[in-house]
Design an enzyme around this catalytic site. Structure first.
Site, PDB file in Angstrom:
ATOM      1  N   LYS A  93       0.827  -1.215   0.000  1.00  8.87           N
ATOM      2  CA  LYS A  93       0.000   0.000   0.000  1.00  8.87           C
ATOM      3  C   LYS A  93       0.856   1.257   0.000  1.00  8.87           C
ATOM      4  CE  LYS A  93      -4.333  -1.907   1.547  1.00  8.87           C
ATOM      5  NZ  LYS A  93      -5.510  -1.852   2.393  1.00  8.87           N
ATOM      6  N   LYS A  97      -4.044 -10.408  -6.364  1.00 10.60           N
ATOM      7  CA  LYS A  97      -5.322 -10.730  -5.722  1.00 10.60           C
ATOM      8  C   LYS A  97      -6.406  -9.773  -6.205  1.00 10.60           C
ATOM      9  CE  LYS A  97      -5.653  -7.990  -1.515  1.00 10.60           C
ATOM     10  NZ  LYS A  97      -6.348  -7.855  -0.258  1.00 10.60           N
ATOM     11  N   LYS A 127     -10.149  -4.239  -3.972  1.00  7.66           N
ATOM     12  CA  LYS A 127     -10.954  -3.026  -4.148  1.00  7.66           C
ATOM     13  C   LYS A 127     -10.159  -1.957  -4.863  1.00  7.66           C
ATOM     14  CE  LYS A 127     -13.395  -3.744   0.144  1.00  7.66           C
ATOM     15  NZ  LYS A 127     -13.075  -3.671   1.569  1.00  7.66           N
TER      16      LYS A 127
HETATM   17  P1  ATP Z   1      -7.986  -3.590  -0.383  1.00  8.29           P
HETATM   18  O1  ATP Z   1      -8.066  -4.075  -1.768  1.00  8.29           O
HETATM   19  O2  ATP Z   1      -8.272  -2.131  -0.205  1.00  8.29           O
HETATM   20  O3  ATP Z   1      -6.790  -4.095   0.360  1.00  8.29           O
HETATM   21  P2  ATP Z   1      -9.661  -5.710   0.313  1.00  8.29           P
HETATM   22  O4  ATP Z   1     -10.429  -5.940  -0.902  1.00  8.29           O
HETATM   23  O5  ATP Z   1      -8.491  -6.598   0.643  1.00  8.29           O
HETATM   24  O6  ATP Z   1      -9.220  -4.227   0.375  1.00  8.29           O
HETATM   25  P3  ATP Z   1     -10.605  -5.792   3.075  1.00  8.29           P
HETATM   26  O7  ATP Z   1     -11.668  -5.005   3.708  1.00  8.29           O
HETATM   27  O8  ATP Z   1      -9.228  -5.392   3.423  1.00  8.29           O
HETATM   28  O9  ATP Z   1     -10.738  -5.784   1.499  1.00  8.29           O
HETATM   29  O10 ATP Z   1     -10.828  -7.340   3.410  1.00  8.29           O
HETATM   30  C1  ATP Z   1     -11.984  -7.943   3.930  1.00  8.29           C
HETATM   31  C2  ATP Z   1     -11.793  -9.453   3.942  1.00  8.29           C
HETATM   32  O11 ATP Z   1     -11.756  -9.948   2.599  1.00  8.29           O
HETATM   33  C3  ATP Z   1     -10.485  -9.916   4.590  1.00  8.29           C
HETATM   34  O12 ATP Z   1     -10.727 -11.038   5.417  1.00  8.29           O
HETATM   35  C4  ATP Z   1      -9.602 -10.300   3.425  1.00  8.29           C
HETATM   36  O13 ATP Z   1      -8.691 -11.312   3.764  1.00  8.29           O
HETATM   37  C5  ATP Z   1     -10.620 -10.805   2.427  1.00  8.29           C
HETATM   38  N1  ATP Z   1     -10.143 -10.648   1.050  1.00  8.29           N
HETATM   39  C6  ATP Z   1      -9.824  -9.485   0.433  1.00  8.29           C
HETATM   40  N2  ATP Z   1      -9.431  -9.713  -0.851  1.00  8.29           N
HETATM   41  C7  ATP Z   1      -9.517 -11.065  -1.032  1.00  8.29           C
HETATM   42  C8  ATP Z   1      -9.265 -11.934  -2.134  1.00  8.29           C
HETATM   43  N3  ATP Z   1      -8.873 -11.460  -3.311  1.00  8.29           N
HETATM   44  N4  ATP Z   1      -9.479 -13.258  -1.979  1.00  8.29           N
HETATM   45  C9  ATP Z   1      -9.915 -13.763  -0.805  1.00  8.29           C
HETATM   46  N5  ATP Z   1     -10.166 -12.998   0.300  1.00  8.29           N
HETATM   47  C10 ATP Z   1      -9.977 -11.674   0.193  1.00  8.29           C
END
Ligand code: ATP
Ligand code: LTN
Length: 326
Positions: A111, A192, A195
């Protein structure tokens, strides 16, 4: 009864990775454990947020969690900033976490590389996350695979605090699912799904139009050897589809691969499974989003329930650390 705790940030739209990696398991856990789920708005401001957008995202995310199946009568669902104990414990834990430990966090590296203004909060983010978890005497934390390192740090900090100041915190375990733990970007399957991804074609948001969901999956990046098998290292695109199909149909990715001789059929079935997973969620979200007053009422009840657990745990930590009671 075991205590389960997890959190999600109100930034951007909820995507398929969040659903399959984390939230889906929260729905099951709420009936089997004493479950506490938190919309972590204090974590969201570690990167600059627009105030109106933060307010809106916090409400919408809560409605989305309920649309997916969290029942505020069964679990505790609340917003992190409503329970001041989180920031209260976070400072105590920042002083129990080393600079070196925080510097090794890969999420911080990822980040901070992507932004010009790197806040001190982005660096100490894992201490706040540890506070979230430890405040609830949590046994189990259901998260996606990307959070494994933060969970290890939380455990290390709990063990250190207990050794220095006497037994205070329960040491939690991570719970990471077999299928769906790491849903990858459909266009760049080595990253991955996120968002903050730059490719809308690679990310499936839960509120995406269902026709476009189908298109995104049919156009997903695969490879040229034509063999359908689960092999993340050499076949990241196909393995991602198998992981998604497996998670949507309650099978392992290996089992989901059975019977496919070509990519077209795999994509078609994966698209159908995702569409059927999203359809009822979208319908419920449409209903819930009509009544923001009711959402706010439920969140206030959630915060009261959360404080009943968090208050005594923070008091215990403060006392063990040597603060005078006021
Ligand atoms: P950012 O992309 O801003 O890092 P994020 O999409 O990872 O955000 P979070 O709110 O940080 O979203 O995560 C919420 C939950 O979703 C966490 O338990 C995280 O491990 C899970 N998660 C996020 N992205 C993935 C993914 N691509 N595959 C599986 N689990 C995910
Ligand atoms: N860091 C997590 C969100 C999060 C969390 C938590 C998850 C904040 N506090 C406590 C589990 C338990 C993320 O980025 N996904």
């Amino acid at each position: 009864m075991a205590r389960v705790f997890s959190g999600i940030q109100p930034t951007g739209e909820v995507h398929l990775g969040n659903l399959l990696g984390a939230i889906r398991n929260w729905i099951v856990d709420q009936h089997e454990a004493d479950s506490v789920y938190c919309v972590v708005d204090l974590h969201a401001i570690t990167q600059q947020q627009d105030p109106a957008e933060l307010r809106n995202s916090t409400l919408r995310l809560t409605q989305m969690l309920m649309a997916i199946g969290l029942d505020p009568d069964v679990c505790t669902l609340f917003v992190q900033s409503h329970v001041h104990e989180h920031t209260g414990l976070s400072w105590l834990l920042e002083c129990t976490t080393s600079f070196g430990e925080l510097r090794r966090m890969t999420q911080f590296k990822d980040k901070s590389d992507k932004t010009d203004f790197v806040s001190a909060g982005l660096f100490t983010y894992p201490s706040l996350m540890a506070a979230d978890i430890l405040l609830y005497d949590t046994n189990r934390v259901p998260v996606g695979d990307d959070q494994r390192q933060h969970l290890e740090l939380t455990r290390d900090v709990a063990v250190r605090f207990n050794a220095r100041y006497g037994n205070t915190f329960v040491v939690p375990e991570a719970a990471i699912p077999r299928a769906g733990a790491r849903v990858m970007d459909l266009q760049t399957p080595t990253n991955k799904m996120s968002k903050s991804s730059l490719s809308p074609q690679g990310t499936i948001n839960l509120l995406d139009d269902l026709k476009s969901v189908e298109k995104k999956i049919m156009r997903a990046m695969t490879d040229t050897d034509g063999d359908v098998r689960y092999d993340v290292a050499s076949k990241p695109g196909v393995s991602n589809l198998l992981s998604i199909l497996g998670a949507c149909t309650d099978r392992t990715p290996e089992d989901a691969a059975e019977g496919y001789a070509q990519y077209g059929a795999l994509k078609k079935d994966t698209a159908a499974a995702v569409v059927e997973t999203l359809r009822p969620i979208q319908a419920r979200f449409a209903e819930l989003s009509n009544d923001p007053g009711e959402t706010a009422r439920l969140l206030a009840i959630g915060a009261t329930k959360a404080r009943e657990v968090a208050g005594p745990v923070l008091a215990r930590a403060r006392e063990h650390m040597g603060f005078l009671t006021s």
